[in-house]
Design an enzyme around this catalytic site. Structure first.
Site, short mmCIF file in Angstrom:
data_model
loop_
_atom_site.label_atom_id
_atom_site.label_comp_id
_atom_site.label_asym_id
_atom_site.label_seq_id
_atom_site.Cartn_x
_atom_site.Cartn_y
_atom_site.Cartn_z
N ARG A 75 45.99 -94.30 -36.12
CA ARG A 75 45.69 -93.26 -35.15
C ARG A 75 46.99 -92.60 -34.70
O ARG A 75 48.04 -93.22 -34.65
CB ARG A 75 44.98 -93.85 -33.93
CG ARG A 75 43.51 -94.20 -34.16
CD ARG A 75 42.85 -94.72 -32.90
NE ARG A 75 43.41 -95.98 -32.48
CZ ARG A 75 44.32 -96.14 -31.53
NH1 ARG A 75 44.74 -95.10 -30.84
NH2 ARG A 75 44.79 -97.32 -31.23
N TYR A 201 42.44 -90.79 -42.03
CA TYR A 201 42.48 -92.19 -41.66
C TYR A 201 41.56 -92.58 -40.50
O TYR A 201 41.63 -92.00 -39.41
CB TYR A 201 43.90 -92.63 -41.28
CG TYR A 201 43.93 -94.13 -41.05
CD1 TYR A 201 44.00 -95.00 -42.13
CD2 TYR A 201 43.75 -94.65 -39.79
CE1 TYR A 201 43.93 -96.36 -41.95
CE2 TYR A 201 43.67 -96.03 -39.59
CZ TYR A 201 43.76 -96.88 -40.68
OH TYR A 201 43.67 -98.22 -40.49
N LYS A 210 36.11 -93.77 -32.10
CA LYS A 210 36.93 -93.59 -30.91
C LYS A 210 36.68 -92.22 -30.27
O LYS A 210 36.64 -92.09 -29.05
CB LYS A 210 38.42 -93.78 -31.24
CG LYS A 210 38.75 -95.19 -31.73
CD LYS A 210 38.45 -96.20 -30.68
CE LYS A 210 38.24 -97.62 -31.13
NZ LYS A 210 39.31 -98.43 -31.61
N HIS A 230 36.26 -100.04 -24.53
CA HIS A 230 36.86 -100.58 -25.77
C HIS A 230 36.72 -102.10 -25.74
O HIS A 230 37.69 -102.82 -25.51
CB HIS A 230 38.35 -100.16 -25.80
CG HIS A 230 39.02 -100.39 -27.12
ND1 HIS A 230 40.40 -100.51 -27.24
CD2 HIS A 230 38.54 -100.50 -28.38
CE1 HIS A 230 40.72 -100.68 -28.50
NE2 HIS A 230 39.62 -100.69 -29.22
N SER A 252 44.11 -102.30 -29.12
CA SER A 252 43.96 -102.27 -30.57
C SER A 252 44.79 -103.37 -31.23
O SER A 252 45.94 -103.59 -30.86
CB SER A 252 44.41 -100.91 -31.09
OG SER A 252 43.64 -99.90 -30.47
N CYS A 254 44.53 -106.55 -31.00
CA CYS A 254 44.88 -107.66 -30.10
C CYS A 254 43.80 -108.73 -30.05
O CYS A 254 43.78 -109.55 -29.13
CB CYS A 254 45.19 -107.14 -28.70
SG CYS A 254 46.75 -106.25 -28.63
N ASP A 281 34.12 -103.87 -31.08
CA ASP A 281 35.10 -102.83 -30.70
C ASP A 281 34.67 -101.95 -29.53
O ASP A 281 35.50 -101.55 -28.74
CB ASP A 281 35.40 -101.95 -31.91
CG ASP A 281 36.69 -101.14 -31.77
OD1 ASP A 281 37.72 -101.73 -31.40
OD2 ASP A 281 36.66 -99.91 -32.01
N ARG A 375 42.65 -101.94 -43.35
CA ARG A 375 41.37 -102.28 -42.71
C ARG A 375 40.26 -102.49 -43.72
O ARG A 375 40.33 -102.04 -44.86
CB ARG A 375 40.96 -101.13 -41.77
CG ARG A 375 41.98 -100.85 -40.67
CD ARG A 375 41.42 -101.01 -39.30
NE ARG A 375 42.44 -100.99 -38.26
CZ ARG A 375 42.22 -101.39 -37.01
NH1 ARG A 375 41.04 -101.83 -36.66
NH2 ARG A 375 43.19 -101.36 -36.12
P1 GTP Z 1 41.12 -103.02 -33.21
O1 GTP Z 1 40.14 -103.03 -34.35
O2 GTP Z 1 42.39 -102.32 -33.56
O3 GTP Z 1 40.54 -102.51 -31.94
O4 GTP Z 1 41.64 -104.52 -33.01
P2 GTP Z 1 41.02 -105.91 -32.54
O5 GTP Z 1 41.23 -106.06 -31.08
O6 GTP Z 1 39.63 -106.10 -33.05
O7 GTP Z 1 42.02 -106.95 -33.22
P3 GTP Z 1 41.78 -108.09 -34.32
O8 GTP Z 1 40.76 -109.10 -33.89
O9 GTP Z 1 41.55 -107.45 -35.62
O10 GTP Z 1 43.20 -108.83 -34.31
C1 GTP Z 1 44.37 -108.20 -34.73
C2 GTP Z 1 45.47 -109.16 -35.00
O11 GTP Z 1 45.60 -110.14 -33.96
C3 GTP Z 1 45.29 -109.93 -36.29
O12 GTP Z 1 46.50 -109.91 -37.01
C4 GTP Z 1 44.94 -111.32 -35.85
O13 GTP Z 1 45.36 -112.27 -36.77
C5 GTP Z 1 45.65 -111.45 -34.50
N1 GTP Z 1 44.93 -112.37 -33.59
C6 GTP Z 1 43.63 -112.29 -33.22
N2 GTP Z 1 43.28 -113.31 -32.40
C7 GTP Z 1 44.41 -114.04 -32.22
C8 GTP Z 1 44.70 -115.23 -31.47
O14 GTP Z 1 43.85 -115.81 -30.79
N3 GTP Z 1 45.99 -115.68 -31.52
C9 GTP Z 1 46.95 -115.05 -32.27
N4 GTP Z 1 48.18 -115.56 -32.26
N5 GTP Z 1 46.71 -113.95 -33.00
C10 GTP Z 1 45.46 -113.44 -32.98
C1 SPV Z 2 41.75 -99.23 -32.86
O1 SPV Z 2 42.84 -98.72 -33.17
O2 SPV Z 2 41.50 -99.66 -31.71
C2 SPV Z 2 40.69 -99.40 -33.88
C3 SPV Z 2 40.90 -98.78 -35.20
O3 SPV Z 2 39.66 -99.99 -33.62
S1 SPV Z 2 40.62 -97.07 -35.23
O4 SPV Z 2 39.23 -96.84 -35.60
O5 SPV Z 2 41.53 -96.50 -36.21
O6 SPV Z 2 40.86 -96.52 -33.90
MN MN Z 3 39.59 -100.61 -31.46
#
Ligand code: GTP
Ligand code: SPV
Ligand code: MN
Length: 592
Positions: A75, A201, A210, A230, A252, A254, A281, A375
């Site tokens: 983004r 993207y 979003k 979110h 994002s 996290c 999400d 992704r």
């Molecule tokens: P968006 O799709 O961008 O909104 O992200 P999201 O909040 O769904 O994040 P996602 O669950 O995909 O996690 C992103 C990164 O954080 C990955 O590299 C995971 O491995 C890492 N991660 C997730 N949960 C944990 C955790 O409990 N501990 C640690 N150390 N890393 C974590």
């Molecule tokens: C984020 O960035 O929080 C996502 C991926 O979930 S995107 O759809 O690219 O915004």
């Molecule tokens: Mn997101």
């Protein structure tokens, strides 16, 4: 099937498409009915041009690979605009331009942008089609990749087209030249309109996600008395078989997808604990008939971060990607025509192509093979732990709301807000290290209120007030309890102290018990916290002292934090609700 025939007779829809087609000048216009037959045709066409590649159909049935342009991998927050008539209404956290000026600028970029190309018309629904909470949109795009992704991420097709009213959300996307200097992701909340140009993207171009379900929807929610957040939504089933629901907002990349699909540690599984995923999400939240807050997931699939996803960290996400999935910017393993990414396993392919499209040997290369923000787009129904409430039109009642971010220091493993108002304060002061999900520097701590900094479609101060108003409307006895978590505290060598992933259930257990008045807490300077012994460590190789450290609140660090919050609030002038300023005073007093 003749796909050039409109799927609706709605004149407002047809007039708008006509207008957009006159401007972009496509060779032809194709309506997307969502049928398998049409999806197959589009996949074949995109394969023939190299836009996508068909993966090993025995190992990964109906799965495809796509690579974006190297300058177009996340983004672009600095090129994302909220164009309402008054600049004041966009607030200090959004880029703004006068709508007429922006329309003029975009008109130039869109004129003739689809010459020689096809314009696809995608009627889609956010939420269960026909349900009172569903909202409908049309995305016009010249990218088959976008069409195929939208067919996974949203409910698409003829059934939606029949429902379109005059209040549908208009979305126009054109790849144009993928020129980063002329890339714009623009929202006109007063016109129900989204315009995206020069990107291909994810969050920039899948306009239901979003752009609609957060930026436009948060604006509509403010006007209509509901919330677009979110947030993941999960159901936590305890050994008694009761399922209680929580929603959690993390910035994002996290940990939302990971938490939403968590597999409990063995000691918990044996007792019957289970997590059910409702969404990973986005949550649309409203007052239900019982007066409580109910959350529904308006999406139909997951657009999840690939790197780090593996059989140990998130087996449910991995399982979700084994059929009908589009992979973007991962490694292409040429030996068996499958995919790979950093953190999938310890066995990177030697005969491979990296995310940039270059030959790549995972055993020798020092460069990453997959982009950190690569992704997968996977159908939600593939997920082994998808909730039986996933298709519930009203969603699920919330017992708890959780905020969290990536903080190496300062934020403890968990704490609970003392009240709804305090909880809104806790959400408003969220800060997190930036990730690869957005273009720009990674690892810099920034304030990201409610994980909505890049996604709030109006003034952030009004948004905080809206949270407070929702609290007043629902009333203290029916409101979910609010918590804050941090899985990302590090030791002096920079290693994560808390094991995270499945073990996060240990914290969720305390949260849910607190939310239902089944556990005690200690009152600290920042809120209620568990004692270390209240976090179940069965089967975990980590000491009570370590957990004490993770729960620790360093008053000197927090005094610095409070100073930072005061500076941050100053950006919003008199738009900061008085309740939040009072909470800040209380925090400062507690730290003395
Ligand atoms: P968006 O799709 O961008 O909104 O992200 P999201 O909040 O769904 O994040 P996602 O669950 O995909 O996690 C992103 C990164 O954080 C990955 O590299 C995971 O491995 C890492 N991660 C997730 N949960 C944990 C955790 O409990 N501990 C640690 N150390 N890393 C974590
Ligand atoms: C984020 O960035 O929080 C996502 C991926 O979930 S995107 O759809 O690219 O915004
Ligand atoms: Mn997101």
């Amino acid at each position: 099937m003749d796909h050039t025939k409109p799927l609706t007779g709605n004149q407002a829809v047809l007039n708008w498409i006509d207008e957009m087609a006159k401007m972009t000048q496509p060779d032809k216009i194709i309506w997307i009915d969502g049928s398998n037959e049409q999806i197959e045709e589009l996949r074949a066409e995109a394969c023939s041009t190299g836009e996508i590649e068909k993966l090993n159909q025995e190992k990964l049935p109906d799965c495809y690979l796509h690579r974006t342009a190297v300058n177009d991998v996340a983004r672009v927050e600095d090129r994302t605009f909220i164009c309402c008539r008054s600049k004041e209404n966009a607030g200090p956290t959004n880029n703004w331009m006068d709508p007429q000026e922006m329309y003029q600028k975009l008109f130039k970029l869109y004129t003739g942008a689809m010459k020689g190309r096809t314009m696809y018309v995608i009627p889609y629904s956010m939420g269960v089609v026909g349900s009172p909470f569903a909202k409908y949109g049309i995305e016009l795009t010249d990218s088959i990749y976008v069409v195929l992704n939208m067919c996974i991420m949203t409910r698409v097709g003829s059934a939606v087209a029949e429902k379109l009213g005059d209040d549908f959300i208009k979305g126009l996307h054109a790849k144009a030249d993928i020129d980063p200097e002329n890339r714009y992701i623009v929202h006109f909340p007063e016109d129900n309109t989204i315009m995206s140009v020069n990107s291909g993207y994810g969050g920039n171009v899948l306009l239901g996600k979003k752009c609609f379900a957060l930026r436009i929807a948060s604006y509509l929610g403010h006007e209509q008395g509901w919330m677009a957040e979110h947030m993941l939504i999960l159901g936590l089933q305890n050994p008694a078989g009761e399922i209680r629901y929580l929603a959690a907002a993390f910035p994002s990349a996290c940990g939302k997808t990971n938490l939403a699909m968590l597999i409990p540690p063995e000691a918990y599984r044996e007792k019957g604990w289970k997590v059910w995923c409702v969404g990973d999400d986005i949550a649309w939240i409203r007052q239900g008939e019982d007066g409580r807050l109910w959350a529904m997931n308006p999406e139909y699939g997951f657009f999840g971060v690939a790197p780090g996803t593996n059989v140990k960290s998130n087996p449910n996400a991995l399982a979700s990607t084994q059929k009908g999935t589009i992979f973007t910017n991962v490694v292409h393993n040429l030996d068996d025509n499958t995919v790979w990414w950093e953190g999938l396993d310890k066995n990177p392919p030697e005969h491979a192509v990296d995310w940039k499209g270059n030959p790549w040997n995972g055993k020798e290369s020092s460069e990453k093979g997959a982009h950190p923000n690569s992704r997968f787009t996977a159908p939600a129904i593939n997920c082994p732990c998808i909730s039986d409430q996933f298709n519930s039109p009203t969603g699920v009642p919330l017992s708890a709301i959780v905020f969290g971010g990536r903080r190496a220091k300062t934020a403890p493993l968990v704490y609970q807000a003392r009240s709804w108002e305090h909880g809104v304060f806790v959400g408003s002061i969220m800060a997190s290290e930036t990730t690869a999900a957005a273009a720009g520097a990674v690892g810099v701590v920034r304030r990201d209120p409610m994980a909505m900094l890049p996604f709030c479609g109006y003034h952030m101060g009004d948004y905080w007030q809206h949270w407070l108003d929702m609290g007043k409307k629902i009333g203290a006895d029916k409101l979910p309890k609010i918590f804050n978590v941090n899985w990302f505290r590090t030791d002096d060598e920079g290693h994560f102290i808390w094991p995270g992933f499945g073990d996060n259930l240990r914290v969720l257990e305390w949260i849910m018990k607190r939310a239902c008045d089944e556990a005690d807490a200690v009152d600290t300077a920042i809120g209620y916290q568990p004692k270390a012994e209240d976090i179940n460590l069965d089967g975990l190789d980590i000491s009570k002292e370590t957990v004490e450290g993770l729960l620790g609140v360093d008053k000197a660090l927090w005094a610095e934090e409070a100073k930072g919050i005061r500076e941050y609030y100053a950006k919003f002038g008199d738009k900061v609700p008085a309740e939040l300023l009072r909470e800040l005073d209380t925090l400062e007093n507690n730290l003395k």
